[in-house]
Write a protein that holds these residues in place. Structure first.
Motif, PDB file in Angstrom:
ATOM      1  N   LEU A 173      37.157  44.310  38.305  1.00  0.00           N
ATOM      2  CA  LEU A 173      37.738  43.693  37.114  1.00  0.00           C
ATOM      3  C   LEU A 173      38.368  42.345  37.436  1.00  0.00           C
ATOM      4  O   LEU A 173      38.187  41.359  36.704  1.00  0.00           O
ATOM      5  CB  LEU A 173      38.774  44.632  36.497  1.00  0.00           C
ATOM      6  N   THR A 191      32.658  43.501  32.667  1.00  0.00           N
ATOM      7  CA  THR A 191      32.737  44.732  33.444  1.00  0.00           C
ATOM      8  C   THR A 191      32.302  45.860  32.530  1.00  0.00           C
ATOM      9  O   THR A 191      32.769  45.953  31.381  1.00  0.00           O
ATOM     10  CB  THR A 191      34.159  44.992  33.940  1.00  0.00           C
ATOM     11  N   TYR A 252      35.947  44.049  28.894  1.00  0.00           N
ATOM     12  CA  TYR A 252      35.689  45.358  29.496  1.00  0.00           C
ATOM     13  C   TYR A 252      34.943  46.173  28.458  1.00  0.00           C
ATOM     14  O   TYR A 252      35.457  46.448  27.368  1.00  0.00           O
ATOM     15  CB  TYR A 252      37.021  46.010  29.847  1.00  0.00           C
ATOM     16  N   SER A 265      45.010  45.688  35.327  1.00  0.00           N
ATOM     17  CA  SER A 265      43.780  44.934  35.566  1.00  0.00           C
ATOM     18  C   SER A 265      43.848  43.504  35.047  1.00  0.00           C
ATOM     19  O   SER A 265      42.926  42.717  35.285  1.00  0.00           O
ATOM     20  CB  SER A 265      42.588  45.653  34.935  1.00  0.00           C
TER      21      SER A 265
END
Length: 292
Positions: A173, A191, A252, A265
């Motif tokens: 990440l 990601t 993400y 993250s």
């Protein structure tokens, strides 16, 4: 694409070839013959291969130099989960961190000149990057330290090997966030979290007892909404690569949906520290950086 030989990666590669036949799939794999297998299995011969061992910086450099075409995408699925933190790459780096984080840093930096917008980079992460994630005690939470420390092998047994995996996925990440800030307009990075996918062989390097535990838990969870089968996980991964744009670069993507990853993250200081340390650990030269 990396990691196309088995599990959800194999299903993702086959889905791409069956449902996006106009796109050429170039697979990087440790053993030759995968492209022929994929062509035979899907009936689509629009696939080729370059052998590449992600556990060797020299081999990553050789493979990247053999990529002689513009790229519209990159799907990084290959990854390691080791029994311990004692194993090393060919360059003396702790194997999990070396393959799951540093190899992708090097490979993507070397390939950057090949990307032609619009293009998309997807690197597979995991929800175990989140300390609050309930992995039923199988995967300890990540423990981030300095990248140079994470790169050093240590005398850690099975628990620490699995912790290194969770920590490496947190590193993915950080790497993707840092990369997204550096990419040119029209080239996006994401990601991707496939969720819990039993039966992918990720724990194949564990000892027999640990493999039995993972397999038993996997069998129990396959019939629940918690788990995703390898075929469905592969389809979702392929569509994250080739389907509609998932969302803003750096996002993400959790099983097809853009969500917030863990609070830990999002740490630009760690991201930039990792980027600089990865340059050093991979030995990225000024000439390589200029071509990127």
């Amino acid at each position: 694409m990396t990691g196309a030989s088995r599990g959800l990666g194999r299903h993702a590669a086959e889905h791409l070839l069956r449902h996006h036949p106009d796109r050429h799939l170039l697979v990087l794999n440790r053993r030759p013959g995968l492209a022929a297998e994929l062509a035979a299995g899907t009936g689509n011969r629009n696939v080729s291969e370059i052998t590449c061992d992600l556990a060797s910086f020299a081999d990553v450099r050789r493979a990247a130099a053999e990529v002689d075409r513009p790229l519209s995408g990159f799907l990084g699925n290959a990854g390691l989960q080791m029994q311990s933190t004692r194993e090393t790459t060919a360059d003396g780096v702790e194997a999990t961190f070396g393959v799951n984080v540093l190899a992708y840093h090097l490979l993507l930096n070397l390939l950057l000149p090949n990307f032609a917008a619009p293009a998309r980079i997807v690197v597979v992460g995991s929800d175990v990057h989140d300390s609050a994630h309930n992995s039923m005690g199988l995967i300890p939470p990540p423990r981030w330290t300095s990248p140079h420390e994470l790169a050093r092998p240590a005398d850690g047994g099975g628990k620490e090997g699995r912790r290194a995996y969770a920590t490496s996925k947190l590193g993915v990440l950080y790497l993707v966030h840092a990369l997204a800030r550096r990419l040119p307009e029209g080239v996006d990075a994401y990601t991707y979290n496939p969720g819990l996918v039993p039966g992918t062989g990720l724990a194949r390097d564990a000892n027999p007892v640990a493999r039995a535990v993972f397999a038993g838990v996997g069998r129990l969870l396959r019939a629940t909404p918690v788990a995703t089968g390898p075929e469905e996980a592969g389809r979702l991964l392929a569509e994250a690569m080739a389907g509609p744009r998932p969302g803003p670069s750096g996002s993400y993507v959790d099983r097809g949906e853009v969500v917030r990853s863990s609070a830990e993250s999002y740490d630009e200081r760690r991201e930039e520290e990792l980027w600089a340390a990865a340059d050093e650990l991979c030995g990225i030269t000024g000439a390589e950086r200029r071509t990127a």
